[in-house]
Enzyme design. Structure first.
Site, PDB file in Angstrom:
ATOM      1  N   ASP A 159      -4.938   1.849   4.467  1.00  0.00           N
ATOM      2  CA  ASP A 159      -6.264   1.347   4.849  1.00  0.00           C
ATOM      3  C   ASP A 159      -6.166   0.473   6.102  1.00  0.00           C
ATOM      4  OD1 ASP A 159      -7.357   2.422   2.326  1.00  0.00           O
ATOM      5  OD2 ASP A 159      -6.171   0.817   1.434  1.00  0.00           O
ATOM      6  N   HIS A 187      -7.616  -1.025  -3.430  1.00  0.00           N
ATOM      7  CA  HIS A 187      -7.490   0.236  -2.683  1.00  0.00           C
ATOM      8  C   HIS A 187      -8.500   1.211  -3.293  1.00  0.00           C
ATOM      9  CE1 HIS A 187      -5.928   3.620  -0.520  1.00  0.00           C
ATOM     10  NE2 HIS A 187      -5.619   4.251  -1.642  1.00  0.00           N
TER      11      HIS A 187
END
Length: 333
Positions: A159, A187
């Site tokens: 990410d 996440h």
């Protein structure tokens, strides 16, 4: 040459591992002069595929790779480990409730945590990649009481890299010109990519992301949703989940644990939240900005948090608290 280190990859017959193993074996992660033994764990039906992966690793003729050990047995896979990269997990199937997914993964990561506790070195560094990564990591850590909680982390570097790349592309510069990006929280699609402390090197000079991008509405809107939804966008396009980019992020994450972060810089990692300076609930694996030295991470401290950020940080924390409580309720099962 130093002594070989023992590195485990689980889910080793899968597509992330296929992109990952070459990077590890050729020295991109633990160093160009660090020999290693690779232990590859997968479920019994995948052993024939795993044999093919072993053959390919042998055929790469890599000077650092001393031995490759494929197995479906935890007592073999987890023995005397220096590093464990837990990629394998139960994927979400059609019609599966999130609760069912959590229950299946609690069983896997409880077992692997117990195996770490029983067989691995107490100094082992454990990176959990298999989703839901934060909660799987927490279950593994709770199931390995003799290994410090700080030795466990989960992958939010993918990410982080996605966010850096989005800003870099917007500015027409290289991705390594963007630093101190932050991914807060889970996440999942509630994660918060935060550019408020990010520095962008434009023509040799560090400026804020807001000054570099010159589009506050994009940074507070489409940028955030693009990073949050990127995994789903890749699946829609490829009909498969991220593999090459996930493998690169795993390499980045473990290399930083092994060799440290540059002075004055921090990276994003899902780590144990207890004792954090940002008001995040305790006893979670939550993604924070951390700096690393001597294989030990520390929270980046003193970063001011505005109301916009606070709301998003709290929302992803609430999701993680709910996930943790559901998962922990299955631990006794």
């Amino acid at each position: 040459m130093p002594e070989p280190i023992r590195v485990l990859v689980t889910g080793a017959a899968g597509q992330i591992a296929y992109s990952l193993l070459y990077g590890i074996a050729k020295g991109d992660v633990f160093g160009k002069d660090q020999p290693l033994v690779l232990l590859l764990l997968d479920i019994t039906p995948m052993l024939p595929v795993l044999e093919g992966v072993v053959m390919e690793l042998q055929d790469c003729a890599l000077p650092l790779l001393r031995e490759v050990i494929p197995t479906d047995k935890e007592d073999v896979a987890f023995k005397d480990l220096d590093a464990a990269i837990l990629v394998g997990s139960m994927p979400r199937r059609e019609g599966m409730e999130r609760k069912d997914l959590l229950k299946a993964n609690v069983a896997i990561f409880k077992s692997q945590g117990e195996a770490l506790d029983k067989y691995a070195k107490k100094t082992v560094k454990v990176l959990v990649v298999g989703n839901p990564a934060n909660t799987n990591c927490l279950i593994a850590a709770k199931s390995a009481p003799s290994i410090p909680k700080e030795n466990f982390s989960c992958l939010t570097r993918l990410d982080h890299n996605r966010a850096c790349s989005q800003v870099a592309m917007r500015c027409g510069i290289a991705a390594n010109s963007v630093k101190n990006m932050i991914i807060w929280g889970n996440h999942s699609s509630t994660q918060y990519p935060d550019v408020h402390h990010c520095k962008v090197n434009v023509q040799g000079k560090d400026v804020t992301a807001f000054d570099a991008v010159k589009d506050d509405a994009w940074l507070k809107g489409d940028f955030i949703s693009t990073v949050q939804q990127r995994g789903a966008a890749v699946i829609k396009a490829r009909k498969l989940s991220s593999a090459m980019s996930a493998a690169k992020a795993i390499c980045d994450h473990m290399r930083d644990i092994w060799t440290g972060t540059p002075e004055g810089e921090f990276v994003s990692m899902g780590v144990y939240s207890t004792g954090n300076p940002y008001g995040v609930p305790e006893d979670l694996i939550y993604s924070f900005p951390v700096s690393i030295k001597d294989k030990t991470w520390k929270f980046a401290e003193g970063l001011p948090i505005n109301d916009f950020s606070r709301g998003k940080m709290d929302a992803t924390a609430a999701e993680l608290v709910e996930e943790r409580d559901t998962a922990v309720s299955f631990l006794g099962v």
